[in-house]
Design a protein around this motif. Structure first.
Motif, PDB file in Angstrom:
ATOM      1  N   GLY A  51       0.800  -1.047  -0.002  1.00  0.00           N
ATOM      2  CA  GLY A  51      -0.005  -0.125   0.049  1.00  0.00           C
ATOM      3  C   GLY A  51       1.020   1.334   0.009  1.00  0.00           C
ATOM      4  N   GLY A  52       1.994   1.150  -0.591  1.00  0.00           N
ATOM      5  CA  GLY A  52       3.030   2.616  -0.536  1.00  0.00           C
ATOM      6  C   GLY A  52       3.824   2.774   0.443  1.00  0.00           C
ATOM      7  N   ALA A  53       3.536   1.986   1.639  1.00  0.00           N
ATOM      8  CA  ALA A  53       4.099   2.044   3.139  1.00  0.00           C
ATOM      9  C   ALA A  53       5.439   1.333   3.141  1.00  0.00           C
ATOM     10  N   ASP A  54       6.258   1.380   4.258  1.00  0.00           N
ATOM     11  CA  ASP A  54       7.297   0.466   4.432  1.00  0.00           C
ATOM     12  C   ASP A  54       6.590  -0.832   4.978  1.00  0.00           C
ATOM     13  N   ARG A  55       5.630  -0.900   5.553  1.00  0.00           N
ATOM     14  CA  ARG A  55       4.808  -1.850   6.224  1.00  0.00           C
ATOM     15  C   ARG A  55       3.582  -1.818   5.785  1.00  0.00           C
ATOM     16  N   SER A  56       3.138  -3.191   5.288  1.00  0.00           N
ATOM     17  CA  SER A  56       1.813  -3.183   4.884  1.00  0.00           C
ATOM     18  C   SER A  56       0.614  -2.713   5.686  1.00  0.00           C
ATOM     19  N   ILE A  57       0.815  -2.977   7.042  1.00  0.00           N
ATOM     20  CA  ILE A  57      -0.244  -2.658   7.945  1.00  0.00           C
ATOM     21  C   ILE A  57      -0.294  -1.107   7.952  1.00  0.00           C
ATOM     22  N   ASP A  58       0.490  -0.392   7.653  1.00  0.00           N
ATOM     23  CA  ASP A  58       0.624   1.265   7.596  1.00  0.00           C
ATOM     24  C   ASP A  58       0.062   1.524   6.246  1.00  0.00           C
ATOM     25  N   VAL A  71      -2.680  -0.013   4.831  1.00  0.00           N
ATOM     26  CA  VAL A  71      -3.781  -1.023   4.479  1.00  0.00           C
ATOM     27  C   VAL A  71      -4.915   0.014   4.188  1.00  0.00           C
ATOM     28  N   ARG A  72      -5.088   1.162   4.234  1.00  0.00           N
ATOM     29  CA  ARG A  72      -6.364   1.884   3.619  1.00  0.00           C
ATOM     30  C   ARG A  72      -5.782   1.889   2.116  1.00  0.00           C
ATOM     31  N   ARG A  73      -4.700   1.877   1.720  1.00  0.00           N
ATOM     32  CA  ARG A  73      -4.585   2.103   0.341  1.00  0.00           C
ATOM     33  C   ARG A  73      -4.579   0.774  -0.185  1.00  0.00           C
ATOM     34  N   LEU A  74      -4.315  -0.315   0.370  1.00  0.00           N
ATOM     35  CA  LEU A  74      -4.597  -1.668  -0.161  1.00  0.00           C
ATOM     36  C   LEU A  74      -6.190  -2.044  -0.167  1.00  0.00           C
ATOM     37  N   ALA A  75      -6.957  -1.584   0.744  1.00  0.00           N
ATOM     38  CA  ALA A  75      -8.352  -1.723   0.476  1.00  0.00           C
ATOM     39  C   ALA A  75      -8.839  -0.993  -0.618  1.00  0.00           C
ATOM     40  N   VAL A 122       0.344 -10.669  13.671  1.00  0.00           N
ATOM     41  CA  VAL A 122      -0.697  -9.957  14.325  1.00  0.00           C
ATOM     42  C   VAL A 122      -1.366  -8.857  13.543  1.00  0.00           C
ATOM     43  N   ASP A 123      -0.601  -8.646  12.280  1.00  0.00           N
ATOM     44  CA  ASP A 123      -1.493  -7.599  11.170  1.00  0.00           C
ATOM     45  C   ASP A 123      -2.493  -8.314  10.378  1.00  0.00           C
ATOM     46  N   ILE A 124      -2.340  -9.671  10.421  1.00  0.00           N
ATOM     47  CA  ILE A 124      -3.113 -10.323   9.269  1.00  0.00           C
ATOM     48  C   ILE A 124      -4.666 -10.018   9.426  1.00  0.00           C
TER      49      ILE A 124
END
Length: 253
Positions: free
Chosen positions: A161-168, A170-174, A195-197
């Motif tokens: 999602g353009g972040a270093d970590r996918s959890i950060d 997550v809005r773009r991923l959605a 824990v992010d899953i």
């Protein structure tokens, strides 16, 4: 929407066996993952994984598919003609060796998907799955690029999602999931922890990708990288990821 699946990035046969024993659906086979983000693995390593995959399938098991990262060097994803030629050859070699798919990423100097190069790589894959890796996280407008990937025949895209970590991210991923509407599968990857899953699955992704790496300290001396060591696939982290994925359901389940 089907249940999201697990993909593990591995660098050796032991990692493949960990992923297979845990029930991962795919592995991404690469080399030098921790040091470079991943490079094209050797022909011998790919042959070993394909042989293990086939041996497990012969017993009636359903082993992970073997998807090969094709990336000739670290650094940017802008390649000259010679580097692209090498990648096309590597894709063909992976297919000939029995890979289930390939993982590629090619960009233009102005930050768009290099559609001409990507078309050549998709053609070389000869109908195998093609994943476009996190090069997509380096573009200015990932939504426009998703359309280009779909047109080129790409199966899925790996993104944080353009972040270093996918959890950060997550809005773009959605938003990417919503934009592509299934034309391209969206797989979350980049610093994923078990824990992010749950949050990543709630974003609607088709798959979750992680390396589950554990560092090993090993002194190679002045000619072998010093004390940099290497990483291996940690069975405990993979097991935690499998358990986390089992606890969550698709957003419309």
């Amino acid at each position: 929407m089907s249940r999201p699946v697990l993909e593990i990035a591995v660098q050796d046969l032991a990692g493949f066996c960990v992923a297979a024993d845990a029930g991962a659906v795919r592995v991404e086979l690469c080399a030098a993952l921790a040091a470079t983000g991943g490079l094209t693995p050797s022909a011998g390593l790919l042959a070993a994984l394909v042989a293990e995959r086939d041996a497990r399938a012969a017993t009636g098991a359903t082993p992970p598919g073997v998807h090969v990262l094709v990336r000739p060097r670290p650094g940017s994803f802008v390649y000259d003609a010679d580097e692209l030629d090498v990648q096309v050859r590597d894709v063909r070699a992976a297919v000939d060796a029995g890979a289930d798919g390939v993982v590629v990423g090619v960009l233009t100097a102005d930050g768009h998907v290099d559609t001409a190069a990507l078309t050549a790589l998709v053609e070389a894959a000869a109908g195998r799955d093609v994943t476009f890796h996190r090069a997509v996280d380096a573009v200015e407008d990932p939504f426009a690029e998703l359309d280009a990937l779909a047109t080129a025949g790409v199966t899925r895209v790996l993104s944080s999602g353009g972040a270093d970590r996918s959890i950060d991210g997550v809005r773009r991923l959605a938003a990417m999931v919503e934009h592509t509407a299934g034309a391209v599968q969206v797989m979350a990857g980049g610093g994923v922890r078990p824990v992010d899953i749950g949050a990543l699955v709630a974003a609607g992704v088709d798959a979750v990708h992680l390396s589950a790496g554990r560092p090993v300290t090993d002194d190679g001396g002045p000619g072998g990288g010093g004390t940099a060591g290497y990483t291996v696939t940690d069975p405990a982290v993979v097991a935690d990821a499998v358990a986390a994925l089992a606890r969550v359901q698709p957003t419309d389940a």
